[in-house]
Design a protein around this motif. Structure first.
Motif: not given
Length: 313
Positions: A79-101
């Motif tokens: 899996l790859v998380q794409f992100l623009d350099g003017d953004c900050v990733l939410d701390a809980g996002w990866i766990a939530t999104a990976r579980q969904f996938l």
């Protein structure tokens, strides 16, 4: 499922540092730089990112930058998380999104709520924050921030590098045509720092959207996709067609035909009932900018010319 990250940026300064710091725990983190002069490359290396510096003698697009990051990932990346350099990733996002996938093997792309860091800094920031607020569930497209399966992404050839805008929705069209799903979760994903505080910035951003509508419709406007056909039509009708009809009527009937311009405040009144005055006003005004962008694309096609990116900040 292993998760890597690809960040793209140019001269993001402190925003890039905050972005990369929010990605701790992901490996590898690829930062694709497009000609920064503010020390972004050195800062990214200090924070442990693998840096890819684009050859800026070649035409730049965000799609090209994302493909460069994708190419730098190990073959074993799931899996790859794409992100623009003017953004900050939410701390809980990866766990939530990976579980969904993990529970939905038919889905290739998952995204969540992108919020503006300072929505009250300007009316334009508030409009952008509203733009990001789309319904959860099966979706046709994602934005620049999304968690994607690497194999399907590579299977459709990655991003279309010639696009100066709208590259994520176009990619999602091809993924859906290949049988994959796109999903938007009701979960916090990223905080974005638009910094659109001037009318000219908003106008150029809206012109860029119109250009993307026209190019997207040219690529995938046929049934069943009808990709951005409605958006292109609205831009051309309200931003170019109606003014031309009124101008023609003035030549025939005289100044009284200028009363036809009242159709625009009427449209603002109609839209304001559903979305408020600011949103209604800028939605109607934005059709002129979108029309300019759409006509710019058509002009470029007739002249066989490739346009560079339309920057707004």
């Amino acid at each position: 499922m292993s998760v890597a990250a690809v960040v793209i940026g140019r001269n993001e300064g402190a925003r890039l540092i905050a972005c990369l710091q929010s990605l701790r725990g992901l490996s590898p983190v690829i930062y694709v730089d497009s000609g920064s002069t503010d020390g972004s490359v050195a800062a990214a290396r200090r924070l442990g990112a693998t840096v890819v510096e684009l050859d800026m003698t070649q035409p730049f697009t965000a799609a090209r930058a994302r493909n460069a990051g994708l190419s730098a990932l190990p073959d074993s990346t799931d899996l790859v998380q794409f992100l623009d350099g003017d953004c900050v990733l939410d701390a809980g996002w990866i766990a939530t999104a990976r579980q969904f996938l993990q529970g939905h093997p038919e889905v290739a792309v998952v995204c969540g709520r992108r919020r503006e860091i300072a929505p009250d800094a300007s009316v334009y920031n508030r409009l952008i924050d509203r733009e990001w607020d789309t319904p959860p569930g099966a979706a046709k497209a994602c934005g620049g921030d999304a968690l994607m399966r690497v194999a399907p992404l590579r299977g459709v050839g990655g991003y279309r590098e010639s696009l100066i805008a709208g590259e994520e929705p176009e990619l999602c069209v091809r993924l859906r045509q290949a049988g994959w799903g796109i999903w938007r979760l009701d979960a916090e994903m990223t905080a974005h720092d638009a910094q659109v505080t001037k009318f000219g910035q908003w106008w150029r951003r809206t012109v860029r959207a119109g250009y993307a509508f026209a190019e997207g419709a040219a690529l995938h406007g046929a049934a069943p996709e009808r990709h951005w056909v409605r958006e292109r039509r609205r831009a051309l009708v309200w931003g170019a067609g109606v003014p031309l009809v009124i101008a023609g009527a003035v030549l025939v009937a005289g100044p009284v035909a200028l009363l036809g311009l009242l159709v625009y405040p009427v449209q603002v009144l109609r839209l304001a009932r559903h979305g408020g005055w600011a949103w209604a006003f800028f939605t109607v005004l934005g059709k002129f900018a979108e029309a300019r962008g759409a006509l710019g694309y058509l002009t470029d096609q007739m002249r066989n010319r490739r346009r560079g990116i339309i920057e707004y900040k």
